[in-house]
Design a protein around this motif. Structure first.
Motif, mmCIF file in Angstrom:
data_model
loop_
_atom_site.group_PDB
_atom_site.id
_atom_site.type_symbol
_atom_site.label_atom_id
_atom_site.label_comp_id
_atom_site.label_asym_id
_atom_site.label_seq_id
_atom_site.Cartn_x
_atom_site.Cartn_y
_atom_site.Cartn_z
ATOM 1 N N ARG A 63 23.567 30.933 32.895
ATOM 2 C CA ARG A 63 22.192 31.436 32.853
ATOM 3 C C ARG A 63 21.663 31.655 31.434
ATOM 4 N NH1 ARG A 63 24.186 34.703 37.253
ATOM 5 N NH2 ARG A 63 24.256 36.570 35.944
ATOM 6 N N HIS A 64 22.552 31.629 30.439
ATOM 7 C CA HIS A 64 22.127 31.958 29.071
ATOM 8 C C HIS A 64 23.011 31.201 28.083
ATOM 9 C CE1 HIS A 64 21.387 35.488 25.963
ATOM 10 N NE2 HIS A 64 20.795 34.367 25.595
ATOM 11 N N GLN A 65 22.385 30.389 27.243
ATOM 12 C CA GLN A 65 23.091 29.657 26.189
ATOM 13 C C GLN A 65 22.685 30.240 24.833
ATOM 14 O OE1 GLN A 65 25.190 26.883 26.167
ATOM 15 N NE2 GLN A 65 25.035 25.997 28.227
ATOM 16 N N VAL A 66 23.680 30.645 24.054
ATOM 17 C CA VAL A 66 23.444 31.238 22.735
ATOM 18 C C VAL A 66 24.065 30.333 21.677
ATOM 19 C CG1 VAL A 66 23.783 33.277 21.269
ATOM 20 C CG2 VAL A 66 23.589 33.539 23.768
ATOM 21 N N VAL A 67 23.372 30.138 20.571
ATOM 22 C CA VAL A 67 23.923 29.317 19.492
ATOM 23 C C VAL A 67 23.753 30.045 18.164
ATOM 24 C CG1 VAL A 67 21.833 28.002 18.900
ATOM 25 C CG2 VAL A 67 24.082 26.949 18.624
ATOM 26 N N LEU A 68 24.712 29.841 17.271
ATOM 27 C CA LEU A 68 24.632 30.386 15.917
ATOM 28 C C LEU A 68 24.091 29.318 14.981
ATOM 29 C CD1 LEU A 68 25.252 32.583 13.811
ATOM 30 C CD2 LEU A 68 27.574 31.659 13.659
ATOM 31 N N LEU A 114 25.250 21.525 27.417
ATOM 32 C CA LEU A 114 24.140 21.866 28.311
ATOM 33 C C LEU A 114 24.356 21.290 29.709
ATOM 34 C CD1 LEU A 114 21.042 21.446 25.967
ATOM 35 C CD2 LEU A 114 22.055 23.576 26.775
ATOM 36 N N ALA A 115 24.855 20.070 29.772
ATOM 37 C CA ALA A 115 25.113 19.463 31.079
ATOM 38 C C ALA A 115 26.197 20.222 31.838
ATOM 39 C CB ALA A 115 25.516 17.997 30.897
ATOM 40 N N ALA A 116 27.274 20.579 31.139
ATOM 41 C CA ALA A 116 28.343 21.334 31.786
ATOM 42 C C ALA A 116 27.861 22.725 32.187
ATOM 43 C CB ALA A 116 29.539 21.445 30.843
ATOM 44 N N GLY A 117 27.017 23.328 31.363
ATOM 45 C CA GLY A 117 26.469 24.634 31.697
ATOM 46 C C GLY A 117 25.596 24.597 32.933
ATOM 47 N N LYS A 118 24.812 23.546 33.055
ATOM 48 C CA LYS A 118 23.969 23.408 34.250
ATOM 49 C C LYS A 118 24.827 23.259 35.495
ATOM 50 C CE LYS A 118 20.081 20.756 36.105
ATOM 51 N NZ LYS A 118 19.144 19.625 35.853
ATOM 52 N N ALA A 147 19.279 40.136 27.769
ATOM 53 C CA ALA A 147 18.440 39.084 28.346
ATOM 54 C C ALA A 147 18.176 38.009 27.301
ATOM 55 C CB ALA A 147 17.122 39.671 28.825
ATOM 56 N N PRO A 148 18.068 36.736 27.703
ATOM 57 C CA PRO A 148 17.803 35.660 26.737
ATOM 58 C C PRO A 148 16.542 35.915 25.924
ATOM 59 C CG PRO A 148 18.411 34.754 28.876
ATOM 60 C CD PRO A 148 18.224 36.227 29.086
ATOM 61 N N LEU A 149 16.598 35.605 24.645
ATOM 62 C CA LEU A 149 15.426 35.750 23.783
ATOM 63 C C LEU A 149 14.402 34.657 24.039
ATOM 64 C CD1 LEU A 149 17.230 36.396 20.358
ATOM 65 C CD2 LEU A 149 16.149 38.118 21.818
ATOM 66 N N ASN A 150 14.905 33.472 24.450
ATOM 67 C CA ASN A 150 14.070 32.269 24.453
ATOM 68 C C ASN A 150 13.321 32.172 23.128
ATOM 69 O OD1 ASN A 150 14.721 31.150 27.016
ATOM 70 N ND2 ASN A 150 13.528 32.772 27.970
ATOM 71 N N GLY A 151 14.058 32.477 22.081
ATOM 72 C CA GLY A 151 13.521 32.479 20.736
ATOM 73 C C GLY A 151 14.645 32.684 19.747
ATOM 74 N N THR A 152 14.282 33.153 18.553
ATOM 75 C CA THR A 152 15.227 33.216 17.436
ATOM 76 C C THR A 152 15.291 34.614 16.853
ATOM 77 O OG1 THR A 152 14.740 30.912 16.879
ATOM 78 C CG2 THR A 152 15.750 32.250 15.160
ATOM 79 N N LEU A 153 16.515 35.048 16.523
ATOM 80 C CA LEU A 153 16.738 36.288 15.783
ATOM 81 C C LEU A 153 17.392 35.938 14.463
ATOM 82 C CD1 LEU A 153 16.987 39.426 15.533
ATOM 83 C CD2 LEU A 153 19.265 39.176 16.573
ATOM 84 N N GLN A 184 14.941 22.549 24.354
ATOM 85 C CA GLN A 184 14.470 21.595 25.354
ATOM 86 C C GLN A 184 15.377 21.523 26.577
ATOM 87 O OE1 GLN A 184 14.382 18.015 22.975
ATOM 88 N NE2 GLN A 184 12.970 18.929 21.489
ATOM 89 N N GLY A 185 16.473 22.248 26.564
ATOM 90 C CA GLY A 185 17.463 22.169 27.626
ATOM 91 C C GLY A 185 17.057 22.906 28.886
ATOM 92 N N PRO A 186 17.909 22.867 29.887
ATOM 93 C CA PRO A 186 17.574 23.408 31.210
ATOM 94 C C PRO A 186 17.847 24.895 31.364
ATOM 95 C CG PRO A 186 19.710 22.351 31.297
ATOM 96 C CD PRO A 186 19.199 22.152 29.893
ATOM 97 N N THR A 187 18.364 25.556 30.326
ATOM 98 C CA THR A 187 18.859 26.920 30.456
ATOM 99 C C THR A 187 18.140 27.848 29.487
ATOM 100 O OG1 THR A 187 21.037 25.956 30.928
ATOM 101 C CG2 THR A 187 20.980 28.317 30.499
ATOM 102 N N ALA A 188 17.930 29.101 29.912
ATOM 103 C CA ALA A 188 17.402 30.106 28.993
ATOM 104 C C ALA A 188 18.338 30.210 27.784
ATOM 105 C CB ALA A 188 17.279 31.456 29.701
ATOM 106 N N TYR A 189 17.782 30.515 26.622
ATOM 107 C CA TYR A 189 18.572 30.406 25.391
ATOM 108 C C TYR A 189 18.235 31.517 24.405
ATOM 109 C CZ TYR A 189 14.401 28.811 22.951
ATOM 110 O OH TYR A 189 13.155 28.769 22.402
ATOM 111 N N SER A 190 19.114 31.674 23.444
ATOM 112 C CA SER A 190 18.875 32.521 22.274
ATOM 113 C C SER A 190 19.479 31.828 21.061
ATOM 114 C CB SER A 190 19.533 33.900 22.430
ATOM 115 O OG SER A 190 19.028 34.596 23.546
ATOM 116 N N ILE A 191 18.772 31.867 19.934
ATOM 117 C CA ILE A 191 19.264 31.325 18.674
ATOM 118 C C ILE A 191 19.418 32.476 17.693
ATOM 119 C CG2 ILE A 191 18.771 29.808 16.720
ATOM 120 C CD1 ILE A 191 17.062 28.107 18.711
#
Length: 246
Positions: free
Chosen positions: A88-93, A79-83, A175-181, A119-126
């Motif tokens: 603009r979008h962090q995705v995790v499995l 997250l720090a390196a991404g900032k 676009a980021p989900l800012n949520g979970t799929l 809780q991080g600084p970037t829009a996200y999708s899980i």
């Protein structure tokens, strides 16, 4: 789109890199073997240079309590390196039902990974996936001997990794989900039943013994590893996949 895949040389990551490149995206495959160390942060800034989206499919080397420290450190570094890189979008499995199995250290570690991302600084999708078809052989080795494989009757809804990869690719390029799929396979099995199907397909003469105390999945209560309403459900059936693999 410029995309960096962390864990880009593994089972999921290598397929995802190929899928995204075939779709015309510029993709950097990053892993320890390419000089990127998530635990120290070494190589991350270079790997994320110009990236709009980062997809993290890396994994802890252990399933025990040490996995908590692994995800705490690696998510913080990423997250720090991404900032710094302007990602603009962090995705995790992650895993379907992961927050319902606090008995397992690894599942608690994956929940921590998700929470830190939220809780991080970037829009996200899980993207939470059910258990992979490709891991069934490994699951059976945990509690096997020359004559038997001991498995609990835990309900699971396994999925082909190719369908997990497609879901990740779709999420990463939207676009980021800012949520979970949640993503899952089309059928629910008891784990012991799945073991019998697998042994039969492999012409393996061992017997599956139903044992509700056997292996990691013995800690799972109820059907929490089965996807709920709103999940993206794949079309590949386990029996068909087994036949194709043969």
């Amino acid at each position: 789109m410029n995309i960096t895949v962390i864990g880009g040389t593994g089972l999921i990551g290598s397929q995802l890199v190929s899928r995204l490149r075939d779709a015309g995206h510029d993709v950097v495959a990053s892993s320890l073997s390419t000089g990127v160390d998530l635990l120290t942060g070494e190589g991350l800034d270079e790997a994320l240079k110009g990236a709009e989206t980062v997809v993290n499919v890396s994994n802890s080397p252990t399933f025990d309590e040490a996995s908590l420290d692994f995800f705490r450190t690696t998510v913080g570094n990423l997250l720090a390196a991404g900032k710094r890189a302007g990602v603009r979008h962090q995705v995790v499995l992650s895993i379907v039902g992961v927050d319902q199995v606090p008995q397992l250290d690894y599942y608690r570690a994956k929940v921590l990974q998700e929470d830190l991302l939220r809780q991080g600084p970037t829009a996200y999708s899980i993207v939470r996936a059910t258990q992979f078809f490709e891991f069934m052989d490994a699951v059976m080795t945990w509690t096997a001997d020359d004559r038997t494989v001991r498995l609990p009757a835990t309900p699971i809804q396994p999925i082909a990794t190719a369908e997990v990869v497609q879901a990740l690719a779709d999420v990463a390029t939207a676009a980021p989900l800012n949520g979970t799929l949640d993503v899952a396979g089309p059928d629910v099995f008891a784990l012991d039943e799945l073991g019998r199907l697998t042994l039969s397909a492999h012409k393996d003469s061992r017997t599956v013994v139903t044992d509700e105390t056997a292996g990691m999945f013995a800690a799972v209560e109820g059907d929490v590893l089965v996807a709920g309403p709103g999940a993206r459900v794949g079309s590949t059936r386990y029996e068909d996949w087994l036949g194709a693999a043969r």
